[in-house]
Design an enzyme around this catalytic site. Structure first.
Site, short mmCIF file in Angstrom:
data_model
loop_
_atom_site.label_atom_id
_atom_site.label_comp_id
_atom_site.label_asym_id
_atom_site.label_seq_id
_atom_site.Cartn_x
_atom_site.Cartn_y
_atom_site.Cartn_z
CB SER A 140 24.73 4.53 -15.97
OG SER A 140 25.01 4.36 -14.49
CG ASP A 141 18.56 2.96 -13.54
OD1 ASP A 141 18.85 2.92 -12.19
OD2 ASP A 141 17.35 2.79 -13.84
CD1 TRP A 142 22.28 -0.85 -8.78
CD2 TRP A 142 22.19 0.75 -7.44
NE1 TRP A 142 22.91 -1.18 -7.53
CE2 TRP A 142 22.78 -0.05 -6.64
CE3 TRP A 142 22.15 1.99 -6.68
CZ2 TRP A 142 23.32 0.02 -5.37
CZ3 TRP A 142 22.67 2.27 -5.54
CH2 TRP A 142 23.24 1.13 -4.98
CB ALA A 143 24.63 -1.78 -11.27
CB SER A 144 22.50 0.53 -16.39
OG SER A 144 23.10 1.73 -16.52
#
Length: 723
Positions: A264-268
């Site tokens: 995942s991308d950051w905190a997605s």
């Protein structure tokens, strides 16, 4: 470790150990001053005990630091599973290359591959295993800040660059090459097409457009062997990518054949809650793993709820094992089980990072990436006897690295002033700074400038105004800078505008007030050296745009390969109102895709087209030939570009599509013959039913120095029908 041993390791792991592998933590979690009761650790419900089974870390580097973190982790790990260290090494580690949009302007994938190899070397000896690059998103809207991290608006070019970056990062033998890192293709999918150019916004793409224009670059990076793919922040067809099961499990895994780690991308994962498709972090974690996300970056959905979700029967053990197997396989492919400190070497770090050789490579790439947009009255190149007035925004003289230069040091970069000093003395330079915090300047501020023979104005965006989170509705130069140019024009001195920026700009307000324009982008560590060499002709500019420059922001999204309409504007109906046109501005860009000038001139002979036919009289190959002559007085490089247009298709076809190009270096008077070869596969396109084929018919073949200045020949092709 062989497959049997790896399977045995998976079988020995507890559920908690498996879940830990799927959790990625920021480097700050491993700093001594942090404790379980502070900051992000508290937010994620993280404890030192849980950290003993975590799988990867992002955003921290340094050989000695990472060796120590790895040692401490292995000492606490029951099964001795090493950590993965990842980071954003986007266009350089410590030696910073031009931003990717600038590197694309070189039209030299082999040079981009070399830059990625240098970046990988510096990152690897500093202890890193994975870079969150390349970003291969197709972009058409200059308002979006992250266009600087892309390679432009063309799917063909983007494919070539995607492959080049992956090859450069991963090398020939990832496991045994200590100077390589694993690549991560991002952001899947369609992240470069947010509505209104606004960061993180919804994406609306037809399935056919997604497949034809956007997926090819992801496919190229995956086919080249990229070990990771990152999910996008945006929603597509109403579902955020991180929870989009059809997109990830059908399109990515089955259609594109990706077998590696999906992160995942950051905190997605956590952002699925404000998106409105998950009521809480538990449900967000469930949606993410069902979609196939293997590693959750910096939110606690997996960490805190995956065990519970499995107990409740909402997530199967099979899904857990599937994700962990891919993570273990990546660690094995990197050779971490044999050498958990892979690549990290303090001595090599000291010798290789920011070395003279690496900086020299950065200079070469910067020189090749600079685009000469205008040069009236042949103001450039400058001569060594001219006195120069250098105009720069206050505090921006070293702001040349761009917004994604994680370990780059602005203080170590070469400013334009320092670059000028390689060619003229400091006595021949008058420096004037602009204070953006003040609306007025002293009335006599132009007095010193008036003593110069030529004005060099190094203006544009600050790095803050570009990159992630830097969408802009107004893509003109800052108002103060426009006013400065107007005031400088009153001196009737030649003006050279050097642009620092991470996106195409609307230059309509200033283009007529300056004599020459150098698009320098954010050129990186050796910015001033490269610019100085271009200004004084030591290097002849050869960069070409890979993203169109608009005449007004109202034109964007703007791109050369647009579809035709039922009422197209042509050279013969300019007075008609009821056409696909603007009333207040030309449809055409200010500077088109593929555009870039030189200090020399190139002439093209009429193209020659040869059709090679099979036994059934069907066209097998199309061979296009042209002769290029350097008709000027200095050595220079030209990018010869071949475009096609399918004149009648089952769906509307673009008015032109880049299919081949070649960058050639010619001495004055030198002649070169260029051959391009196309086959039927180069002409195929995605139909309404998503099948891929092409029909017999007329095709325009276009060849020239940019997407607008082309010679056109029409041919009829008898093509084989797909069975």
């Amino acid at each position: 470790m062989d497959t049997t041993q790896l399977k045995h390791l998976l079988g020995e792991m507890t559920r908690a150990e498996k879940i830990g592998q799927m959790v990625q933590l920021a480097g700050e979690f491993y700093k001594e001053e942090d404790s379980e009761n502070t900051g992000p650790m508290h937010e994620m419900n993280m404890t030192p005990k849980k950290m003993t089974v975590s799988g990867s870390v992002l955003g921290i580097s340094g050989a000695e630091t990472l060796i120590n973190i790895q040692k401490e982790h292995l000492a606490k790990s029951r099964l001795g599973i090493p950590l993965l260290f990842m980071a954003d090494v986007v266009h350089g580690y410590r030696t910073i290359f031009p931003v990717p949009l600038a590197m694309a302007s070189t039209w030299q994938p082999e040079l981009v591959e070399e830059s990625a190899n240098v970046s990988a070397t510096e990152a690897a000896v500093s202890g890193l295993h994975v870079t969150f690059a390349p970003m291969v998103d197709l972009v058409r809207d200059a308002r979006w800040g992250r266009v600087m991290e892309s390679t432009g608006e063309d799917p063909y070019l983007n494919q070539l660059y995607a492959r080049a970056f992956v090859r450069g990062y991963q090398g020939q033998d990832l496991k045994n090459d200590p100077f390589s890192v694993a690549a991560c293709v991002k952001h899947f999918a369609g992240y470069g097409a947010p509505v209104a150019g606004r960061e993180y916004n919804t994406v609306e793409l037809s399935e056919r457009t997604l497949k034809e224009m956007y997926l090819p670059a992801y496919q190229a990076g995956i086919s080249e062997g990229s070990k990771l793919v990152m999910t996008a922040f945006n929603s597509l067809e109403g579902v955020p990518a991180t929870a989009n099961k059809p997109l990830m499990r059908e399109t990515l895994r089955k259609e594109l054949g990706f077998e590696g780690v999906l992160i995942s991308d950051w905190a997605s994962v956590g952002e699925l809650i404000p998106h409105g498709i998950a009521k809480d972090l538990k449900q967000a974690g469930e949606l993410a793993i069902q979609a196939g996300v293997d590693i959750e970056m910096m939110t606690g959905g997996y960490l805190n709820y995956l065990n519970e979700l499995i107990d409740e029967g909402k997530v199967s053990e099979e899904l857990l094992n599937e994700a962990v197997w891919r993570i273990l396989t990546l660690k094995n492919e990197l050779g971490l089980f044999e050498n958990p400190y892979r690549g990290a070497n303090s001595e090599l770090e000291n010798n290789l990072v920011f070395s003279k050789e690496h900086r020299e490579k950065a200079r070469i790439v910067a020189e090749e990436s600079i685009v000469l947009l205008k040069n009236e009255k042949q103001v450039l190149p400058l001569t060594h006897h001219q006195k120069v007035a250098l105009i720069v925004p206050e505090d921006q003289s070293k702001d040349v690295l761009g917004p994604w230069s994680w370990k780059g040091e602005p203080s170590e970069s070469v400013s334009v002033y320092e670059g000028l000093l390689n060619h003229i003395s400091k006595e021949a330079i008058v420096v004037k700074t602009i204070d953006h915090s003040k609306n007025d300047r002293p009335k006599d501020w132009l007095d010193d400038v008036s003593t110069a023979d030529v004005i060099v104005a190094a203006l544009g965006e600050s790095s803050y105004m570009s990159g992630e989170g830097a969408s802009r509705s107004n893509i003109k130069l800052p108002a103060e800078q426009i006013q400065v140019i107007k005031e400088l024009r009153t001196l009737n001195k030649p003006i050279v505008l050097i642009l620092f920026n991470g996106r195409p700009l609307d230059l309509t307000d200033v283009v007529q007030d300056v004599d020459s324009i150098l698009e320098a982008w954010f050129p990186g560590t050796e910015a001033g050296t490269a610019i100085g060499n271009i200004l004084y002709g030591t290097k002849n500019p050869s960069g070409k745009l890979t993203m169109s420059f608009p005449r007004a922001v109202g034109q964007v999204p703007l791109y050369y390969n647009q579809d035709n309409t039922g009422r197209p504007l042509t050279a013969y109906n300019q007075e008609d109102k009821y056409l696909s046109r603007y009333l207040d501005v030309d449809n055409r860009p200010l500077f088109p895709f593929g555009y870039g000038l030189s200090y020399t001139q190139f002439s093209y002979s009429p193209m020659k087209v040869t059709l090679s036919k099979s036994e059934r009289e069907q066209t097998d190959k199309i061979i296009v030939e042209t002769t290029i002559t350097n008709s000027g007085k200095v050595t220079g490089s030209e990018v010869v570009q071949l475009y096609i247009r399918d004149k009648v298709g089952q769906v509307v076809r673009p008015i032109k599509e880049l299919k081949r190009f070649k960058k050639i270096l010619l001495e004055p008077g030198e002649v070169a013959t260029i051959l391009f070869e196309l086959n039927q596969q180069d002409l195929e396109y995605v139909h309404q039913d998503l099948s891929v084929s092409v029909e017999s018919g007329e095709f325009d073949l276009m060849i020239g120095s940019n997407s607008e200045e082309v010679e056109t020949t029409t041919v009829y092709l008898e093509l084989k029908k797909n069975e």
